[in-house]
Design an enzyme around this catalytic site. Structure first.
Site, short mmCIF file in Angstrom:
data_model
loop_
_atom_site.label_atom_id
_atom_site.label_comp_id
_atom_site.label_asym_id
_atom_site.label_seq_id
_atom_site.Cartn_x
_atom_site.Cartn_y
_atom_site.Cartn_z
N ASP A 163 33.17 43.70 25.46
CA ASP A 163 32.49 43.01 26.56
C ASP A 163 31.14 42.51 26.06
O ASP A 163 30.69 42.87 24.96
CB ASP A 163 32.29 43.97 27.75
CG ASP A 163 32.31 43.24 29.10
OD1 ASP A 163 33.28 43.40 29.87
OD2 ASP A 163 31.34 42.49 29.38
N TYR A 204 38.67 27.14 37.35
CA TYR A 204 39.28 28.47 37.25
C TYR A 204 40.80 28.35 37.34
O TYR A 204 41.53 28.88 36.51
CB TYR A 204 38.74 29.36 38.39
CG TYR A 204 39.28 30.76 38.38
CD1 TYR A 204 38.63 31.77 37.68
CD2 TYR A 204 40.44 31.10 39.09
CE1 TYR A 204 39.12 33.07 37.68
CE2 TYR A 204 40.93 32.39 39.08
CZ TYR A 204 40.27 33.37 38.38
OH TYR A 204 40.77 34.65 38.37
#
Ligand code: NAD
Length: 254
Positions: A37, A153
């Site tokens: 991450d 998206y």
């Protein structure tokens, strides 16, 4: 169940809701989990909870992604599962009429280019091993249209779905399975806050879900664990929908 005993799983977006739940689930089933991450605090806390490792990497950075998978194979011996899950859904990605080209591009980079890069650099290790499982996070919006648009998206997740199908077919005979996981809306803190402020917005969405609620992140994690395990040995190139029935519904129960 210890389906991941002696296996190494790389999870991107591991500090987030779905990533963290999946890291915990796979480690409970015996995996060595490498949490990836940008968020060092969240990633570090996942590594602590799983007893695995955290590697900070930007999944849109080609050199970083290549180095990530090489390091995992070098230090841990194999790359058995890759859950390519990092993604963003920023508020400025909206209707096509108002979404800027910059926003469009940023979302494509993080949601789609990152999956291309993670597959590109996980695959050579899996090919050398003669086995591996890749799960890429798409979304039910890759399959369904929404009038509440997040145009980049949705298009990025459509790309993830098509990419996963193609790779699943191409590498099937090398012992590598590639599937797209398509979650329905998940009950994350962000979603809860948004809908707590605006119950009408929540109701507009919930009416379409036959199960009448949003998913828990653990329910998505359970599906990833299945797809990444040998229980799914005949499942590849699929669009694995975990959506509470949304994509199959016309009229839902009252
Ligand atoms: P989240 O925001 O909780 O987690 C996403 C994680 O990705 C964050 O920890 C973030 O730091 C990380 N990330 C973002 N950009 C990155 C980068 N460039 N490099 C490395 N890490 C990066 O989101 P979530 O709800 O857990 O979603 C995970 C995935 O599931 C996403 O791909 C999302 O699009 C998808 N999804 C979510 C839902 C939902 O309702 N939550 C529904 C369908 C699909």
């Amino acid at each position: 169940m210890q389906r991941f005993q002696d296996r190494v799983a790389v999870i991107t977006g591991a500090a987030g809701g779905i990533g963290r739940a999946t890291a915990l689930r796979l480690s409970e089933e015996g995996a060595t989990v490498i949490a990836v991450d940008l968020d060092e605090e969240g990633g570090g806390s996942v590594a602590e909870a799983t007893g695995g490792a955290f590697i900070r990497a930007d999944v849109t950075d080609e050199a970083a992604v290549e180095a990530l998978f090489a390091r995992v194979r070098g230090e841990y011996g194999s790359v058995d599962a890759a859950f390519n899950n990092a993604g963003i859904s920023p508020p400025d990605d909206d209707s096509i009429l108002t979404t800027s080209l910059d926003t469009w591009r940023r979302v494509q980079e993080v949601n789609l280019t990152s999956v291309y890069l993670c597959c590109k650099y996980a695959l050579p290790h899996m090919r050398a091993q003669g086995k591996g499982a890749i799960v890429n996070t798409a979304s039910f919006v890759a399959t369904m249209g929404a009038a509440t648009s997040q145009v980049s998206y949705t298009a990025s997740k459509g790309g993830v779905l098509a990419l996963s199908r193609e790779l699943g077919v191409q590498f099937a005979r090398e012992g590598i399975r590639v599937n797209a996981l398509s979650p329905g809306p998940v009950d994350t803190p962000l979603l809860r806050e948004l809908f707590a402020k605006d119950p009408e917005r929540a109701a507009r969405r919930l009416v379409h879900v036959p199960l009448g609620r949003f998913a828990e992140a653990t329910e998505i994690a359970a599906a990833v664990a299945f797809l990444a395990s040998d229980d799914a040995s005949f499942v590849t190139a699929s669009n694995f929908l975990v959506d509470g029935g949304i994509s199959g519904a016309y009229v839902t129960p009252i």
